[in-house]
Design a protein around this motif. Sequence first.
Motif, PDB file in Angstrom:
ATOM      1  N   ALA A 176     116.936  79.517 -13.774  1.00 58.13           N
ATOM      2  CA  ALA A 176     117.270  79.825 -12.295  1.00 58.13           C
ATOM      3  C   ALA A 176     119.057  79.685 -12.226  1.00 58.13           C
ATOM      4  O   ALA A 176     120.234  80.655 -12.159  1.00 58.13           O
ATOM      5  N   TYR A 192     110.632  86.763  -7.257  1.00 59.69           N
ATOM      6  CA  TYR A 192     111.963  86.351  -8.406  1.00 59.69           C
ATOM      7  C   TYR A 192     112.863  87.107  -9.610  1.00 59.69           C
ATOM      8  O   TYR A 192     113.679  87.741  -9.464  1.00 59.69           O
ATOM      9  N   ASP A 194     119.050  86.727  -5.793  1.00 55.74           N
ATOM     10  CA  ASP A 194     119.037  85.549  -6.235  1.00 55.74           C
ATOM     11  C   ASP A 194     119.475  84.142  -5.774  1.00 55.74           C
ATOM     12  O   ASP A 194     118.959  83.530  -5.685  1.00 55.74           O
ATOM     13  N   SER A 252     116.753  81.417  -5.758  1.00 54.65           N
ATOM     14  CA  SER A 252     117.461  80.437  -7.077  1.00 54.65           C
ATOM     15  C   SER A 252     117.341  78.949  -6.308  1.00 54.65           C
ATOM     16  O   SER A 252     117.610  78.030  -6.845  1.00 54.65           O
ATOM     17  N   ARG A 273     111.899  83.175 -16.560  1.00 54.86           N
ATOM     18  CA  ARG A 273     111.917  83.027 -15.131  1.00 54.86           C
ATOM     19  C   ARG A 273     110.184  83.475 -14.929  1.00 54.86           C
ATOM     20  O   ARG A 273     109.509  82.976 -13.220  1.00 54.86           O
TER      21      ARG A 273
END
Length: 547
Positions: free
Chosen positions: A35, A108, A151, A155, A240
Amino acid sequence: MSETPNQVHTQNQVVLDALDTAKTQWYHFTAIIVAGMGFFTDAYDLFCISLVTKLLGRIYFHVDGSGKPGSLPPGVSAAVNGVALCGTLAGQLFFGWLGDQKGRKKVYGITLMIMVLASILSGLSLGSDPKVVIGGLCFFRFWLGFGIGGDYPLSATIMSEYANKKTRGGFIAAVFAMQGFGILFAGVFSIIISSIFNARFGAPSYAVDPSGSTVPEADYVWRIILMTGAIPALLTYYWRMKMPETARYTALVAKNQKQAAIDMSKVLQVDLEAQLEVQPVTTTHLSAAAGSSNSFGLFTKQFLHRHGLHLLGTTTTWFFLDIAYYSQNLFQKDIFSAVGWLPPAKTMNAIEEVFKIARAQTLIALFGTVPGYLITVFLIDYIGRFTIQLMGFSMMTIFMFALAIPYHHWIQAGNHLGFLVLYALTFFFANFGPNATTFIVPAEIFPARLRATCHGISAAAGKLGAIVGAFGFLYLSQNKDKTKTDAGYPPGIGMRNSLIALAVINLLGGLCTFLVPESKGKSLEEISNENEPVELQQQPPTQNQLY
């Protein structure tokens, strides 16, 4: 036979208790790195533009016979500096909402690929005409900002939902601290590239040879700096995609307790599946399935009653912070020039100017920005979010007034070092303060089904402040004497009055901090009131329950 609400509640309790009490493991650090590299890229991409705007002005807006190097016209400069922030605002709202609707993991990877592609494309041109080059740059930087915006809520939410309650603040802060390293790397990398190009394609200063001071190869410098932002994001894409969905989303929103246990058993190295048996019901955790009264939406009276002040607090504090923070970051070069730390532009060639600006930003990041982030990581779970945020805003206000009130003293020869020390301290207390906490708190205090959405709204309010700072400070900081303003700009209120305005804005941020609750040492469900028994959910919350 379907499970009863109490059975669902007990199964959730097993999973969530395991998360809240889990010892720090390697997987936690893996999540921080995966992240965090997104935030490293975010910061690099957002702030590297300030290193090359003067170069863009020299390359594409040179005027023959002018006594000063070419500079971006006011509207162009505002667009180049601010368009990515506009995209970020849109991305925060959209991906925050989508993260609650579709799950954190599903969207994501999308944000990361948008960032990679837009970083590469922002360094390319469809032609050589200044309007075409700048237009293409602004178009792709908008979409770069859109990916960066996603993000933020994803995150923060993912890290908060993975972490245990004792070290959650430090884990989220560690992700956000990568922003400091991204800013630092932008400066260091720009120093390296400009040094290489200046050594290979040396040129006289603008005062000696206006046209020859900007070599054709300088056009590669800004492109390389911008496109490099794609590399760290691309390196973490695989990892990720390997991250499982957070157990809190799977259990509380998707209502699949068994899958949540399977996912967490893999990463926490405990057998949660075997524990999913009905046990005596306690009130440690409770999912939305345990009572319809705890399934209210964002635009409801119940949300307004429970979390309205919280959302007002997270949006206003982030808004005021980013006006000051982005004004300082994006226009460091102008502030450094105003106090005489950077030499006059005409005494340097184009690439040398990039080097000097990057060196100044790197020193501020190294001694002010990064240390502030790191101290927050280590102390936030001991001191608490509220104390750090209030202290940060207070110290930023004090140091900004200390810069502004005796401003004419600081711009005298021999006094620049004192100015830079105080200026670095404002960055230190921004990052050991509200720049970290405004990111952390919205990921903790709202219900799981609305967590990413509310974080996105809070972050978007911050980016609105950043846009105000990026566009407003550019004009306000111009000299009050029309003959001393930058080319094309109307007179402003001057640098001194602009710094006073930023000090007042920091003061307002400190006052709004009192709307934000302390979340140190509590489970996410306890903070958001998702742990209330059904019979209590049907009663209006008391003041203590709100805070």
